[in-house]
Each structure stands twice: as C-alpha cells, then as structure tokens.
Design an enzyme around this catalytic site. Structure first.
Site, PDB file in Angstrom:
ATOM      1  N   ASP A   1      -1.147   1.378  -4.016  1.00  0.00           N
ATOM      2  CA  ASP A   1      -2.051   0.387  -4.600  1.00  0.00           C
ATOM      3  C   ASP A   1      -3.408   0.982  -4.958  1.00  0.00           C
ATOM      4  O   ASP A   1      -4.353   0.262  -5.262  1.00  0.00           O
ATOM      5  CB  ASP A   1      -2.215  -0.829  -3.685  1.00  0.00           C
ATOM      6  CG  ASP A   1      -2.901  -0.502  -2.371  1.00  0.00           C
ATOM      7  OD1 ASP A   1      -2.920   0.688  -1.975  1.00  0.00           O
ATOM      8  OD2 ASP A   1      -3.422  -1.436  -1.721  1.00  0.00           O
TER       9      ASP A   1
ATOM     10  N   ASP B   1      -2.422   6.364  -3.496  1.00  0.00           N
ATOM     11  CA  ASP B   1      -1.253   5.749  -2.868  1.00  0.00           C
ATOM     12  C   ASP B   1      -0.789   4.589  -3.746  1.00  0.00           C
ATOM     13  O   ASP B   1      -1.278   4.411  -4.865  1.00  0.00           O
ATOM     14  CB  ASP B   1      -1.562   5.304  -1.434  1.00  0.00           C
ATOM     15  CG  ASP B   1      -2.585   4.184  -1.358  1.00  0.00           C
ATOM     16  OD1 ASP B   1      -3.337   3.993  -2.342  1.00  0.00           O
ATOM     17  OD2 ASP B   1      -2.651   3.497  -0.327  1.00  0.00           O
TER      18      ASP B   1
ATOM     19  N   SER C   1       0.808  -1.213   0.000  1.00  0.00           N
ATOM     20  CA  SER C   1       0.000   0.000   0.000  1.00  0.00           C
ATOM     21  C   SER C   1       0.848   1.274   0.000  1.00  0.00           C
ATOM     22  O   SER C   1       1.596   1.527  -0.927  1.00  0.00           O
ATOM     23  CB  SER C   1      -0.959  -0.038   1.190  1.00  0.00           C
ATOM     24  OG  SER C   1      -1.938   0.967   1.102  1.00  0.00           O
TER      25      SER C   1
ATOM     26  N   ASP D   1      -5.861   2.373  -3.393  1.00  0.00           N
ATOM     27  CA  ASP D   1      -7.093   2.192  -2.615  1.00  0.00           C
ATOM     28  C   ASP D   1      -7.356   3.393  -1.707  1.00  0.00           C
ATOM     29  O   ASP D   1      -8.328   3.413  -0.958  1.00  0.00           O
ATOM     30  CB  ASP D   1      -7.056   0.896  -1.796  1.00  0.00           C
ATOM     31  CG  ASP D   1      -6.009   0.888  -0.692  1.00  0.00           C
ATOM     32  OD1 ASP D   1      -5.169   1.817  -0.642  1.00  0.00           O
ATOM     33  OD2 ASP D   1      -6.019  -0.060   0.124  1.00  0.00           O
TER      34      ASP D   1
END
Length: 446
Positions: A244, A242, A99, A246
């Site tokens: 990833d 960010d 992440s 999400d």
C-alpha cells in the site's frame, strides 16, 4: 470477537474478513461518523488485491445503507487516502489493504476528516456498534436518504502535486538513475510517475499487478530483485515500496539494503542541519537500535520511543511537538508533508539528502554503525499473557545480567511472538536468542 488490531481490521479475506463483516464494519463506521458529519461523504480506496473487489462492494453497500455517499478512487497508496480525505472535504477515509501481507489477507483502515488514523477509543466505539445488531438495524435509512456511490479516476493528479510539493524546487532528479520496486501494489502508477516528472531515469520493477502477486517475492519485504537490478543497471539508489506504499526500504548503489534505523538517523540529522526538525528530537519505536538513540544524543537531539505501530509513533510526535519519526521497518512519518507514513514522501526526502550531500548513498545513509540486533518470530498456538509464563522472569534476568536489551511482544495481527535481543557481543546474543526461542517453544507450543 476482537475486530481492530494494530492497524485497522485485518485478516484472511473470505474467512475472517468476509463480505458480511466488511459491510457490518462499514455500517458501524458510517453510524459513528454520521454523528459528526459535515458532508455525508466518505472516500474509499484500495490496493491491488483481488479480494478488494469483494470488500469494496460490501463497504459501499454498508455505507450507502446508513445514508453515506461514497467516493471510490480505486487503487491508490494508503497515504494518498489520508491526504485526499482532507483535500476532498470528506467526513472520513477508508483504505482496503493488508499492507505488506500476502494477497490472501486484506484489511480495512480508517481515517478521520483530518486524514488522521483513528484513536483506539474511536476504534472501540465502531467495534461496539458493529457487534450491536439492534443499533445496526436502527441505522438503516430509506428513500431519498439512502446514499449514492460514484467512481473518480483522476484524483492521482492531486496526490502527485502533493508529493512534488514535498521536494525542494531548488533540486532536480535529473542525472539520477533510480530502480523502483512497486511490489505490484498500490503505488505502481504514482511512484514511477512522480520520479520521472522530477527528472529521474527510472527502472521500474514489479509494476504489473494481477490481483494475486502483490508483495509476492518483491517490494519492501523481498529486496533480492531490487538489489540485483541496482548493480545490473549501475543505479545510484534502489527504492522499494510495500503493497500500500506507506513503507520504504532503500538499497544503496552497491546493491546493499540500508537498515531502517540508519535511514531514520540520516534523515533526522539532515532535517536538523537544515533547520527543519521540530521538537528537539525524533520518534521511533521500542524496536529501534540503541545506536540510533546514542547518535541523536551525540548531536544534541533526543530519541523518543513509542509502542510498535506508526499510529503510536504519531501519537508521541504530537505529544512532543515533533515533526519526524518512524519505524525500523520502513514506516517514516514526515508530518510537514504527510499525515501518516508515506513511502514516496520518504523516498523524495532520501533523494534530497543524497543530492544535497553530494555523497554516495552507501555513505550518507549510514551515519552510524548498528549494535548487533536479532529479531525472531515464533508462531504460537495461543497468546498466553507473558506475565503468566512460568520461568520467564528468570530467563530475562539472565539476559539483562549480560547487558543485553530485550523486547518481547505478541503481534497485533498474527499468531506470532516477536523476540528482539540487542547487545554489543553478537556471539553472546546469538546464544541467548537460541535459549530464549527454545524456552518459548516449550512454554507456548510444547
């Protein structure tokens, strides 16, 4: 050894998260999911970290060894994995990502056949299998039963269609100038594509991943470049993802970052006024500002609070029949359109609010003033249970007597203690935080 944290298995690649551990966890997951198998097929995606190659190959080895076929789709946002797992009728989905963490870290996140993050009970079962050598050995298959792997490169189109379906057909982004920072991460292709297809003029930052520059001085955690670009290009709004994709952070037309709680409040009221909010309220975490709760109450809505972590937000949403929630940090869940936090779905709803209101971002995205709040992270050597720290109850009693709200918890993924204080007098709060930090430094690191 504890494997699962707040959001899957996460740690430094090559030391904690080795190829051997990744393969073992994949085998364990395959053994667990095979007990509920429908298709014997698992979807596998990743972000842009260099270590993703190592971990991806290890996971493929582990899954095929226990009889699973693996569909590899390369760099894609985490929420795309959740959507595509269900869309492609897989037994499970796996995302390789840490992440917002720096490139040195990596992680493994799991989704069930419906695209939902796993419960703690299921994670515990997979963890138990992963540490049971006999069960892992018994899970090996031979001959024709060994699984196969294939790479598919064109699934991005399915996800783009899903994103565009979350945006009203009555609206267009034509005439909007948007700066998008993709954090050199998993959204570097799909993010600009979907905004441009909907008509926006898009200035893209940090969209050239090289394996080690993900989240580096950019994206949701580092908005300096985005804020400057919004002012330079006189953009209507700035959006940061960010690693990833999400998570979403928004910058208004003045180049000022909008607080995550204000975004939650603005979208919650927008959905309510549009007749699309279900359950009579929204969900956020114990970290959220009290002003958000007060604003919801003033509008006849309730704020439900969960533990920190988007999967806990989602649990409370399900329990109360609510379709909207999120975290102050930028994880926003619009459950009518996405199974988990989705930075691009959230961005499109923010843009829909902007267009519908006819107002500037600086006004419409700040429906209330925040109460002063301070968050401090302390690196700790050991995570000593809070109820075993001598003198802590007296420290907290002083804070409460000054009419301040406090939240103290250990990070689920790092050796850090997170301190949050909130109160209407910022000077009193600053002084109290200094005393609290000094107390914990002595108690945990002294």
């Amino acid at each position: 050894m504890k494997l699962f944290g707040t959001d899957g298995v996460r740690g430094e690649a090559g030391s904690f998260l080795t190829a051997e551990l990744a393969m073992r966890v994949a085998m364990a997951a395959g053994i667990y999911f095979s007990e509920h198998a429908r298709t014997k097929k698992i979807l596998l995606g990743k972000d842009t970290r260099k270590s993703g190659y190592m971990i991806e190959n290890a996971i493929v080895s582990g899954l095929t060894a226990v009889g699973y076929d693996v569909v590899q789709i390369g760099p894609m946002p985490t929420p795309a994995i959740a959507f595509l797992t269900l869309n492609m009728r897989c037994d499970a989905g796996i995302m390789i990502s840490a992440s917002h963490n720096p490139y040195e870290d990596n992680g493994i996140k799991f989704f069930d056949a419906q695209g939902n993050k796993l419960s703690e009970e299921i994670e515990a079962q997979i963890e138990e299998i992963a540490q049971d050598k006999a069960r892992l050995e018994a899970g090996h298959v031979i001959g024709k039963s060994i699984g196969a792997a294939k790479r598919i490169d064109d699934v991005i189109g399915r996800y783009i269609v899903q994103l565009k379906n979350s945006f009203s057909r009555e609206l267009t982004l034509q005439g909007l100038r948007i700066v998008l920072d993709t954090a050199n991460g998993a959204g570097y292709k799909v993010g600009p594509t979907v905004l441009e297809e909907l008509g926006a003029e898009v200035i893209v930052l940090h969209d050239k991943p090289n394996g080690v520059n993900i989240n580096e001085g950019c994206g949701a955690l580092h908005t300096k470049d985005l804020r400057e670009a919004v002012k330079q290009y006189r953009a209507d709004i700035g959006l940061a993802l960010d690693g990833d994709a999400d998570r979403l952070i928004v910058v208004d037309e003045k180049g000022e970052e909008v607080d995550g709680d204000q975004i939650l409040g603005a979208l919650g009221l927008f959905l309510h006024q549009s007749g699309k909010l279900k359950g009579g309220g929204i969900v956020s975490t114990v970290m959220s500002n009290q002003a958000l709760e007060d604003t919801m109450n003033e509008n006849g809505l309730k704020l439900f609070r969960s533990n920190v972590g988007d999967k806990y937000v989602l649990e409370v949403m399900r329990e109360n029949g609510i379709n909207f929630g999120g975290e102050q940090s930028g994880h926003i869940i619009l459950h009518d359109y996405a199974k988990t936090g989705d930075g691009l779905v959230s961005a499109l709803q923010v843009l829909a609010l902007l267009l519908t209101s006819g107002q500037k971002a600086s006004k419409v995205l700040r429906p209330f003033k925040l109460y002063p709040q301070k968050l401090v992270n302390i690196k700790v050597k050991v995570k000593k249970p809070l109820d075993q720290i001598a003198g802590l109850s007296e420290e907290l009693a002083k804070i409460e007597s000054a009419h301040m709200r406090h939240l103290i918890r250990y990070s689920g993924t790092e050796n850090k203690l997170r301190l949050l204080l909130e109160g209407k007098d910022s000077l009193v709060m600053e002084k109290a935080m200094g005393e609290l930090v000094a107390f914990f430094e002595k108690a945990l690191n002294g």
